[in-house]
Structures are given as structure tokens and as C-alpha cells.
Write an enzyme that holds these catalytic residues in place. Structure first.
Site, mmCIF file in Angstrom:
data_model
loop_
_atom_site.group_PDB
_atom_site.id
_atom_site.type_symbol
_atom_site.label_atom_id
_atom_site.label_comp_id
_atom_site.label_asym_id
_atom_site.label_seq_id
_atom_site.Cartn_x
_atom_site.Cartn_y
_atom_site.Cartn_z
ATOM 1 N N LYS A 67 10.380 -2.590 -16.058
ATOM 2 C CA LYS A 67 9.826 -1.499 -16.873
ATOM 3 C C LYS A 67 10.932 -0.728 -17.581
ATOM 4 O O LYS A 67 10.779 -0.304 -18.739
ATOM 5 C CB LYS A 67 9.007 -0.559 -15.982
ATOM 6 C CG LYS A 67 7.679 -1.139 -15.518
ATOM 7 C CD LYS A 67 6.898 -0.108 -14.706
ATOM 8 C CE LYS A 67 5.528 -0.614 -14.317
ATOM 9 N NZ LYS A 67 4.763 0.399 -13.538
ATOM 10 N N ALA A 88 10.862 4.962 -12.871
ATOM 11 C CA ALA A 88 10.633 4.936 -11.423
ATOM 12 C C ALA A 88 9.266 4.346 -11.146
ATOM 13 O O ALA A 88 8.351 4.451 -11.969
ATOM 14 C CB ALA A 88 10.732 6.340 -10.833
ATOM 15 N N ASP A 89 9.143 3.723 -10.000
ATOM 16 C CA ASP A 89 7.860 3.148 -9.615
ATOM 17 C C ASP A 89 7.711 3.298 -8.104
ATOM 18 O O ASP A 89 8.689 3.179 -7.362
ATOM 19 C CB ASP A 89 7.776 1.671 -10.007
ATOM 20 C CG ASP A 89 6.339 1.217 -10.169
ATOM 21 O OD1 ASP A 89 5.676 1.692 -11.113
ATOM 22 O OD2 ASP A 89 5.865 0.405 -9.359
ATOM 23 N N THR A 90 6.498 3.573 -7.673
ATOM 24 C CA THR A 90 6.221 3.829 -6.257
ATOM 25 C C THR A 90 5.177 2.861 -5.736
ATOM 26 O O THR A 90 4.191 2.566 -6.426
ATOM 27 C CB THR A 90 5.719 5.269 -6.058
ATOM 28 O OG1 THR A 90 6.711 6.184 -6.526
ATOM 29 C CG2 THR A 90 5.426 5.558 -4.584
#
Length: 215
Positions: A67, A88-90
Site C-alpha cells: 500500500k 499503516a495497516d492493522t
């Protein structure tokens, strides 16, 4: 010698209000770099596809890097000012099972039914890229959810809070009443671990004004 620090702005490749709030908290200036249309948004969603039985840590770091690279390409294609791009990714993981965003209220109920009364991990990957470099970090926290009755789960889902949230809950919202313990980064569970993020930004020569004194 330490790199000189500036208070320059960055691009944030996220529309999450929580990530924006957390960046404001440490004084980082940013503008959002989002998909321009439905086609770009769909292409981003496709990046979230899992590769077989992928481990949660590998998955979230891979997707975040993809991303971030996609956002950097958008910056260049649109002729925007060259700045570091933060993504950021969670993801929530129960064992090796990955819990993303619920696809429906029924799916949210299913997720929360599995999480209630158990301890799970919340993994948030952060990646910052520029034309010349890429840096990344991973925050892993554990969260213990107290037992919940089916009626309590349905009531929480009906509040609408689980929509768009990894694992179908928001720790900073109503769900906090059911969080028995956490171990790790509260901001990471919210979606942007501030310790790791500030450290990465310093590596790009960017100061967090509320934390650092510029050189």
C-alpha cells in the site's frame, strides 16, 4: 552525526480518523493521499488478499509495504510535492486466524463471539517510503476480552462501532468496557503505534514537534 530534523509535512496514505488523530497528537503535519476514484480504491482492496495460509505478521507487513508503494506511485503520477509517505495497516489475529474488517453485522457478531473471553493479538505495521528509501516497523500487542453474552455482542454490533474496524471492535470506543487487559501499545491497537512511527520519522529527518526539539 545525527540527521538534522525538520518539521516538514508528510503524506498519509490512510483515511482513518484514528491515525490522523494520533499524528496530530505528536504534532506531525500531513496531508492525506487517497485513491482518486473507485478503480484505485478497488486496486487497493485487492492488495489485501491473503497468500495461502499466511502468518499474520507476514501478511500485515506485506500488505502495508504494498500500500505504501502504491501511494508513492500515486504521488509521483499526480505530480505532487515529493514527501515521505506513511502507511499503516492493522490486523487482529487469534492464533494464525486473521480477522480483518467485518463484511457485515453478522460477520462482526461471528468475530466477536470468537474473541470474547479470549486473548488475541493486534498487529499494526507501519511503513514510510520516499523516492530513495523505505523503512518499516511492526507493533504487536495482546488484548484480553472479557466474556460477553450473545445479547451484549449483538447490542455492541448494533451500535455500528465495529464497522470498518479490524477484529470488529474499537478499543477507544464502547468496547473498552470489555477489554480486561492489554499488553503492548495502546496507540498500536488503535491503528498507529506512536513510538515506532516517531522513530521511523526521525530516520527520515522529520521531527515530531510535540516530542522533539528540532536541531
Amino acid at each position: 552525526m545525527p540527521k538534522p530534523r525538520t518539521q516538514g509535512r508528510i503524506w498519509l496514505a490512510s483515511q482513518s480518523p484514528r491515525r490522523q488523530e494520533l499524528l496530530h497528537q505528536i504534532g506531525i503535519g500531513f496531508d492525506t493521499l487517497l485513491p482518486a476514484d473507485a478503480a484505485e480504491a478497488h486496486a487497493l482492496e485487492e492488495l489485501e488478499a491473503m497468500l495461502g495460509r499466511e502468518a499474520p505478521a507476514s501478511y500485515v507487513q506485506r500488505v502495508t509495504a504494498l500500500k505504501a508503494g502504491s501511494a508513492l506511485a500515486r504521488m509521483k503520477a499526480r505530480g505532487l510535492e515529493a514527501r515521505p509517505v506513511l502507511c499503516a495497516d492493522t490486523t487482529v489475529a487469534l492464533g494464525r486466524d486473521i480477522f480483518g474488517k467485518p463484511e457485515s453485522d453478522a460477520h462482526a457478531v461471528e468475530m466477536l463471539t470468537r474473541l470474547a473471553g479470549r486473548t488475541h493479538r493486534v498487529l499494526t505495521a507501519v511503513c514510510i517510503v520516499s523516492a530513495r528509501r523505505q523503512r518499516a516497523a511492526l507493533s504487536v500487542s495482546t488484548v484480553a476480552i472479557a466474556p460477553m453474552t450473545p445479547a451484549q455482542i449483538r447490542a455492541y454490533v448494533a451500535s455500528g462501532e465495529p464497522r470498518g474496524k479490524a477484529g470488529a471492535y474499537a478499543i477507544q470506543g464502547r468496547m473498552a468496557a470489555w477489554v480486561a487487559t492489554i499488553r503492548g501499545s495502546h496507540s498500536g491497537i488503535m491503528g498507529l503505534p506512536l513510538h515506532e512511527t516517531a522513530t521511523l520519522l526521525r530516520d527520515f529527518g522529520i521531527a515530531a514537534p510535540n516530542l522533539d526539539t528540532p536541531a
